[in-house]
Write an enzyme that holds these catalytic residues in place. Structure first.
Site, short mmCIF file in Angstrom:
data_model
loop_
_atom_site.label_atom_id
_atom_site.label_comp_id
_atom_site.label_asym_id
_atom_site.label_seq_id
_atom_site.Cartn_x
_atom_site.Cartn_y
_atom_site.Cartn_z
N CYS A 2 0.96 -1.25 0.16
CA CYS A 2 0.10 0.01 0.10
C CYS A 2 0.79 1.54 0.12
O CYS A 2 1.84 1.32 0.52
CB CYS A 2 -0.92 -0.06 1.07
N ARG A 27 3.75 -0.19 -4.67
CA ARG A 27 3.72 -0.77 -3.44
C ARG A 27 2.34 -1.73 -3.20
O ARG A 27 1.99 -2.15 -2.37
CB ARG A 27 3.61 0.24 -2.30
N TRP A 73 -2.87 -2.66 -1.58
CA TRP A 73 -2.50 -4.01 -1.81
C TRP A 73 -3.19 -4.69 -0.69
O TRP A 73 -2.97 -4.80 0.31
CB TRP A 73 -0.76 -4.48 -1.43
N ASN A 97 -1.61 2.32 5.55
CA ASN A 97 -0.71 1.18 4.98
C ASN A 97 -0.32 0.37 6.47
O ASN A 97 0.43 1.09 7.42
CB ASN A 97 0.69 1.67 4.40
N GLY A 98 -0.48 -0.87 6.66
CA GLY A 98 -0.11 -1.43 7.54
C GLY A 98 -1.22 -2.51 8.12
O GLY A 98 -2.08 -2.76 7.08
N GLU A 465 16.84 -18.70 -7.44
CA GLU A 465 16.52 -17.19 -8.01
C GLU A 465 15.65 -17.25 -9.41
O GLU A 465 14.73 -16.70 -9.51
CB GLU A 465 17.66 -16.44 -7.87
N LYS A 469 11.94 -16.01 -10.25
CA LYS A 469 11.50 -15.03 -11.23
C LYS A 469 10.81 -15.44 -12.05
O LYS A 469 9.78 -14.88 -12.60
CB LYS A 469 13.14 -14.68 -11.99
N GLU A 472 7.06 -15.70 -10.63
CA GLU A 472 6.52 -14.32 -10.06
C GLU A 472 6.06 -13.43 -11.29
O GLU A 472 5.02 -12.80 -11.31
CB GLU A 472 7.89 -13.45 -9.55
N HIS A 488 14.45 -38.71 -5.62
CA HIS A 488 13.89 -39.18 -4.26
C HIS A 488 12.46 -38.59 -4.18
O HIS A 488 11.65 -38.75 -3.16
CB HIS A 488 14.65 -38.32 -3.07
N LYS A 589 5.98 -4.24 -4.60
CA LYS A 589 7.37 -4.48 -4.47
C LYS A 589 8.07 -4.24 -3.35
O LYS A 589 9.24 -4.69 -3.12
CB LYS A 589 7.86 -2.96 -5.54
O1 M6R Z 1 13.01 -5.15 -0.56
P1 M6R Z 1 13.49 -6.47 -0.12
O2 M6R Z 1 14.68 -6.94 -0.86
O3 M6R Z 1 13.46 -6.53 1.40
O4 M6R Z 1 12.38 -7.58 -0.72
C1 M6R Z 1 12.34 -8.83 -0.41
C2 M6R Z 1 11.56 -9.52 -1.21
O5 M6R Z 1 10.20 -9.18 -1.00
C3 M6R Z 1 12.02 -9.41 -2.59
O6 M6R Z 1 13.00 -9.68 -3.05
C4 M6R Z 1 10.90 -10.15 -3.73
O7 M6R Z 1 10.98 -11.45 -3.38
C5 M6R Z 1 11.17 -9.90 -5.19
N1 M6R Z 1 9.94 -9.33 -5.80
C6 M6R Z 1 11.47 -11.03 -5.77
O8 M6R Z 1 11.82 -10.49 -7.33
#
Ligand code: M6R
Length: 594
Positions: A2, A27, A73, A97-98, A465, A469, A472, A488, A589
């Protein structure tokens, strides 16, 4: 999660609120709304979807000089107009926000006092409780102060009060909020990127503080007393949100990794004094979430393998509640792009009680984590707009490599001159990898339902990673496995043409991974092999369908190169599937709730 904004001043507030919300859309982007005062009435406009939807509904002829706004969000209640902010109860209108954790209990108290609720949100309860306290105290500052004693959870809130039409109020706990200072005008935002071009100075509101904002005055209160505040300066070049002709921010940010390595070499490699000496600690814990956690896991491997020191890595949302073994000889390293991730921040607060020393590897300057840690190393990646983290990851891995390098040099395990040359070659290698044509591979796997990523040791971490990606941004199900683990259980999922992306960059275990690849190939898998060039092994052409050779560098730096094809494979699959790459569904984000 948010984004909230606010404006009070001499200009029409609506375009300013919308501009701020567009910049904070990273956000959260489920729904959005504004509230503003026109002819002594508070008007609220809100709708589902992105800020553009809200923009279309606004009447910009409605001139107003005070307003608040929100991009959501969803946490409590579905994505619909009723649940979106601003919320109103009696004299009070707010954006939040929270998460108000005790909202059920407060809702019951308020219901017994005659309040009714339209939405399913915690925010409407927060709003009504402020109204209730305001009715009791007849003084908004006292009311907010009382609320803070009752509210549990996190909140950054901007508040309009019906009978105080020339002031905005803010209060904060565990969610970020800044006040931008202008001339005869002031701004509110979840972070200063919303208004970095409007103001050069801002105040960071700290936990349990209340702000009263007029167009020409700002007062900050804590425990009913007015307190002095610090004024921070906006770093103008920190906010480059121009797409520079790239189709997506993600592609722009992937491409920026080339110059970023150069920048980091200039800032840190040439001046290792800026890198913390970690040799004096007995234990190192690394914490982070998502991509930052993956960077931390790479950090563990690098520090263990190159400087011979045991390191443990933890997911922050687990670490904050688990039993930990830490003391004043423990260094806790928090990796975070945003510097606002609630779980990571909570870990920092937790370990301080154990007397631990804390180091932040953070991108956003002056962010909550950067301010909370004892020492910070900035990753200098510039603003990362795409939700999927790319350049923030490689810069975090880079900083971890320097921590390992410095410790390795101190222990006499690494020759600095030899490795320096490899750091300097990083930009040109990244350029080659970003220019590579991935189309052939993408055309074969973009329609897959599942994709499996395989690797061993540190290569497995890169695959975690790569898999994150892909999930996501393309919504394709994928899993990363340690190559030896597949048989396994998971190998039962492999059938004809199941895509397998395998990475081999560690020569010592390359043949083992090749055996595992042969096992999936024998079951019909379509194998894309990413392999470090110049590995001294024979690879049977039968065991892969496509091969990408990754430039060879020292193993300390190899993970920075290994991730580039993985980022681009995910990006191109998402593009071909027509996904909203920079703002994938359900995500945000900056994750400021737990
Ligand atoms: O701002 P941060 O690096 O602490 O965020 C951590 C994760 O939320 C962030 O890396 C998230 O996994 C990404 N969207 C992945 O691409």
């Amino acid at each position: 999660m948010c984004g909230i904004v606010g404006y009070i001043g001499k200009k029409n507030s609506l375009p300013i609120l919308i501009k701020g919300l567009k910049r904070l859309e990273y956000r959260g982007y489920d729904s959005a709304g504004v509230a503003y005062i026109k002819d002594n009435n508070i008007k609220i406009v809100k709708t589902v979807g992105k800020i553009n939807n809200l923009d279309k509904l606004l009447n910009y002829n409605d001139e107003s000089f005070i307003g608040i706004g929100h991009t959501r969000w969803a946490t409590h209640g579905s994505v619909d107009t009723t649940n979106s902010h601003p919320h109103q109860a009696g004299s009070i209108t707010i954006v939040h926000n929270g998460i108000l954790e005790n909202y059920q209990e407060l809702k019951e108290i308020l219901t017994n006092k005659g309040y009714t609720f339209k939405s399913d949100t915690d925010t409407e309860v927060l709003c009504a409780y402020i109204d209730y306290e305001y009715n009791q105290t007849k003084n908004i500052l006292d009311a907010l102060n009382n609320c803070m004693k009752v509210f549990e959870g996190s909140y950054a809130t901007a508040i309009m009060v019906k009978d105080i039409p020339n002031k905005l109020f803010v209060m904060k706990k565990d969610s970020p909020l800044v006040i931008g200072i202008g001339e005869q005008e002031n701004y509110i935002a979840s972070d200063i990127s919303a208004y970095a071009d409007e103001t050069s100075a801002y105040i960071i509101l700290e936990d349990m503080e209340i702000g009263q904002i007029e167009k020409d005055n700002i007062s900050i209160y804590k425990n009913k007393k007015e307190i002095k505040y610090n004024i921070e300066q906006v770093e103008q070049d920190a906010f480059d949100s121009d797409k520079n002709n790239y189709e997506h921010y993600m592609l722009k940010e992937i491409s920026e990794q080339e110059n970023l390595m150069d920048k980091l070499n200039n800032i840190y490699l040439k001046n290792l004094d800026k890198i913390m000496d970690i040799s004096k600690y007995n234990k190192i814990h690394i914490i982070g979430c998502g991509t930052a956690y993956h960077a931390g896991m790479i950090g563990k491997y690098l520090i263990e393998n190159y400087s011979d020191f045991e390191v443990n890595t933890y997911i922050a949302s687990e670490y904050r509640y688990q039993k930990i073994f830490a003391d004043d000889k423990t260094l806790v390293i928090a990796a975070s792009q945003s510097g606002e991730t609630a779980d990571t921040l909570a870990c920092i607060k937790k370990v301080k009680k154990y007397g631990c020393k804390t180091l932040g590897i953070v991108n956003v300057k002056n962010s909550s984590i950067a301010r909370a840690v004892d020492e910070v190393i900035y990753t200098e990646a510039g603003q990362e707009v795409a939700v999927a983290s790319t350049k923030a990851y490689s810069s975090q891995v880079y900083i971890f490599s320097l921590l390992a390098l410095k410790l390795g040099i101190t222990k006499g395990l690494i020759n600095k001159n030899e490795i320096n040359k490899e750091y300097e070659k990083l930009p040109s290698y990244i350029k080659e990898l970003t220019n590579y044509d991935y189309e052939d591979i993408i055309s074969k796997i973009w329609q897959a339902k599942d994709v499996f990523y395989l690797g061993r040791g540190i290569d497995y971490i890169s695959m975690l990673e790569g898999s994150l990606k892909l999930k996501e941004i393309s919504y394709v199900h994928s899993e990363a496995y340690q190559a030896g683990e597949l048989k396994h259980g998971t190998i039962s999922l492999i059938e004809k043409d199941t895509p397998i992306i395998a990475l081999i960059s560690d020569e010592t275990i390359a043949l083992k991974t090749i055996s595992n690849i042969k096992e999936v190939k024998a079951r019909g898998a379509y194998v894309v092999l990413l392999i470090k060039e110049d590995l001294n092994i024979n690879i049977d052409k039968e065991c892969y369908d496509k091969i990408i050779e990754i430039n060879a560098t020292d193993n300390l730096l190899q993970p920075i190169l290994n991730v580039i094809p993985l980022q681009l494979i995910a990006y191109n699959i998402a593009k071909k599937r027509g996904c909203d790459i920079d703002k994938p569904r359900n995500l945000a984000k900056s994750v400021t709730v737990e």
